[in-house]
Design a protein around this motif. Structure first.
Motif, mmCIF file in Angstrom:
data_model
loop_
_atom_site.group_PDB
_atom_site.id
_atom_site.type_symbol
_atom_site.label_atom_id
_atom_site.label_comp_id
_atom_site.label_asym_id
_atom_site.label_seq_id
_atom_site.Cartn_x
_atom_site.Cartn_y
_atom_site.Cartn_z
ATOM 1 N N ALA A 101 10.007 -89.360 41.904
ATOM 2 C CA ALA A 101 9.667 -88.491 43.034
ATOM 3 C C ALA A 101 10.908 -87.927 43.724
ATOM 4 C CB ALA A 101 8.815 -89.251 44.049
ATOM 5 N N THR A 102 12.011 -88.682 43.713
ATOM 6 C CA THR A 102 13.208 -88.234 44.431
ATOM 7 C C THR A 102 14.335 -87.785 43.518
ATOM 8 O OG1 THR A 102 14.018 -90.497 44.614
ATOM 9 C CG2 THR A 102 12.705 -89.656 46.445
ATOM 10 N N GLY A 103 14.131 -87.843 42.206
ATOM 11 C CA GLY A 103 15.104 -87.255 41.292
ATOM 12 C C GLY A 103 16.099 -88.192 40.645
ATOM 13 N N PHE A 104 15.866 -89.498 40.628
ATOM 14 C CA PHE A 104 16.771 -90.367 39.881
ATOM 15 C C PHE A 104 15.983 -91.193 38.862
ATOM 16 C CE2 PHE A 104 15.836 -92.944 43.686
ATOM 17 C CZ PHE A 104 15.509 -94.173 43.136
ATOM 18 N N PRO A 105 16.351 -91.086 37.584
ATOM 19 C CA PRO A 105 15.664 -91.895 36.576
ATOM 20 C C PRO A 105 16.091 -93.358 36.666
ATOM 21 C CG PRO A 105 17.373 -90.572 35.557
ATOM 22 C CD PRO A 105 17.320 -90.177 37.004
ATOM 23 N N VAL A 106 15.175 -94.240 36.333
ATOM 24 C CA VAL A 106 15.433 -95.678 36.299
ATOM 25 C C VAL A 106 15.356 -96.106 34.847
ATOM 26 C CG1 VAL A 106 14.619 -97.946 37.029
ATOM 27 C CG2 VAL A 106 14.473 -96.010 38.604
#
Length: 144
Positions: A108-113
């Motif tokens: 949702a905020t633009g950082f992949p995990v």
């Protein structure tokens, strides 16, 4: 560095040094632990990409400390987050839920995990729940 016990009032809002340029050597976050010392979370950051190392037990009793640590360590909107769960000795479905919440927030905020290391208990649970692909492959492109 002394361990920080899980307590909302004792967790720093800025776990990494922010003054000056990006350090040449990796920066280490404070050590987050649950009150009983069954879980520890620490991040190593080189640039804007933290590698979050989680060790110990991830279960119903330790997940509140894990969620607080993950929210604190990802508050600066990192470029991506790498998870190292190689030292996790036990994980139940509440731990899986916490990891999937982190993934959802990241999308949702633009950082992949991305999962970079995992112990057998973690891999076993992720495999049983068919969740391993969610944490090991690149997220789908976002757009129209």
């Amino acid at each position: 560095m002394a361990a920080t016990a899980y307590s909302p009032g004792r967790i720093s809002a800025s776990p990494f040094p922010t003054a000056g340029a990006t350090p040449a050597a990796p920066a280490y976050s404070p050590l987050f632990t649950d009150a009983a010392g069954r879980l520890s979370v620490r991040a190593v950051r080189a640039g804007s990409r933290p590698r979050i190392r989680i060790s110990g037990e991830i279960h119903f009793d330790t997940v509140p400390a894990l969620r607080t640590a993950l929210e604190t360590l990802t508050a600066g909107k990192p470029r991506a987050v790498d998870l190292d769960l190689g030292a996790v000795t036990f994980m139940d479905c509440s731990g899986l839920n916490a990891l999937l919440e982190l993934r959802r927030r990241g999308l949702a905020t633009g950082f992949p995990v991305r999962l970079r290391a995992a112990s057998w208990p973690v891999l076993h649970l992720l495999d049983l729940c068919d969740a391993l692909p969610l944490l090991t492959r690149r997220p789908p492109p976002v757009g129209p």
